[in-house]
Design an enzyme around this catalytic site. Structure first.
Site: not given
Ligand SMILES: NC(=O)c1ccc[n+]([C@@H]2O[C@H](COP(=O)([O-])OP(=O)(O)OC[C@H]3O[C@@H](n4cnc5c(N)ncnc54)[C@H](O)[C@@H]3O)[C@@H](O)[C@H]2O)c1
Ligand SMILES: O=C(O)C(=O)C[C@H](O)[C@H](O)CO
Length: 251
Positions: A143, A156
């Site tokens: 992230s 987080y």
């Molecule tokens: N959306 C953003 O801006 C962002 C930015 C940086 C990092 N991320 C990271 O990207 C990854 C994916 O998140 P996303 O944004 O696509 O959101 P999302 O909620 O769509 O995806 C998260 C996925 O993880 C799965 N998951 C969560 N807890 C689980 C558990 N206990 N068992 C099995 N599966 C589980 C969910 O079912 C889902 O498919 C995460 O690690 C998140 O921290 C997201």
């Molecule tokens: O800053 C927050 O509340 C976020 O949701 C962080 C984003 O999911 C993401 O991890 C930023 O890279």
């Protein structure tokens, strides 16, 4: 010269592949030639249809990554179906938002377990079979909060900063053994994870104002970086956390 980005004949295990960023990654890996094992707690969605439309195989494995209980089973089920796992994408993750002064122990533990502890032990289970076969690729989904503090997300930020460190130690340990361990740091992506931020008009505007690209990331923005880190194109790349953030960190 063979295409260094080809994943023909490779098998990728992607956690949380049925939604958001994991879905974008699974489809991009399949487009590059990989068969996909999708492990998570949600039902297969359009990820399965998209992977199969690309002519690749898709295996759905039910697993709750809130604890380490399923980690060995998930690797074993993938090997039982496909004979091996070449690529592991540790994408499943959760976020809990509250001021640190009132942040609960339950939310601390849930985030640290899913986003860091389970990632380590799933990677260990993956590496045990990959080392026997001469190597593999690990991609951790980190992230911007692997680099920055963030707002109201103490567990987080701690977990994602820890994940960048974990990426480095594992890369150090396995670099001579054929396993590459790297991470991707998505910027602000339009997924379930960030719904609450978009629902808050002021926060949404502040986030958009800070992104040089002028828009939230989309799941399809992340696939190219994943293909790079999953393929032989990145054989000499170790321990990095690669931002895919529309320029956020450049500002
Ligand atoms: N959306 C953003 O801006 C962002 C930015 C940086 C990092 N991320 C990271 O990207 C990854 C994916 O998140 P996303 O944004 O696509 O959101 P999302 O909620 O769509 O995806 C998260 C996925 O993880 C799965 N998951 C969560 N807890 C689980 C558990 N206990 N068992 C099995 N599966 C589980 C969910 O079912 C889902 O498919 C995460 O690690 C998140 O921290 C997201
Ligand atoms: O800053 C927050 O509340 C976020 O949701 C962080 C984003 O999911 C993401 O991890 C930023 O890279």
């Amino acid at each position: 010269m063979a295409n260094p980005f080809s994943l023909e004949g490779k098998v990728a295990l992607v956690t949380g592949a049925n939604t958001g960023i994991g879905q974008g990654i699974a489809i991009a890996l399949a487009a590059a030639g990989a068969d996909i094992a999708a492990a998570g707690r949600s039902e297969p969605t359009e990820t399965q249809a998209a992977v199969e439309a690309l002519g690749r195989k898709f295996l759905s494995i039910k697993a709750d990554f809130g604890s380490t209980e399923p980690v060995q089973r998930v690797v074993d089920e993938t090997v039982a179906t496909f004979g091996k796992v070449d690529i592991l994408v540790n994408n499943a993750g959760i976020i809990r938002r509250a001021d640190s002064i009132e942040f609960s122990e339950a939310d601390w533990d849930a985030v640290m377990d899913t986003n860091l502890k389970v990632v380590f032990f799933l990677t260990q289970a993956f590496a045990k079979q990959a080392l026997k076969r001469g190597g593999g690729k690990v991609i951790n989904i980190a992230s911007l909060l692997s680099f920055q503090g963030g707002i109201r997300v103490p567990s987080y930020t701690a977990a994602k900063s820890g994940l960048a460190g974990l990426t480095k130690i594992l890369a150090n340990e396995w670099a001579t053994k054929g396993i590459n361990v790297n991470a991707i740091a998505p910027g602000y992506f339009d997924t379930n994870n960030t719904e609450a931020l978009r629902a808050d008009q002021d926060r949404n505007a502040a986030i958009l104002a800070r992104i040089p690209a002028g828009r939230w990331g989309r799941p399809e923005d992340i696939g190219g970086a994943a293909v790079f880190l999953a393929s032989s194109a990145s054989d000499y790349v170790q321990g990095i956390t690669l931002p895919v953030d529309g320029g956020w960190l450049a500002r």
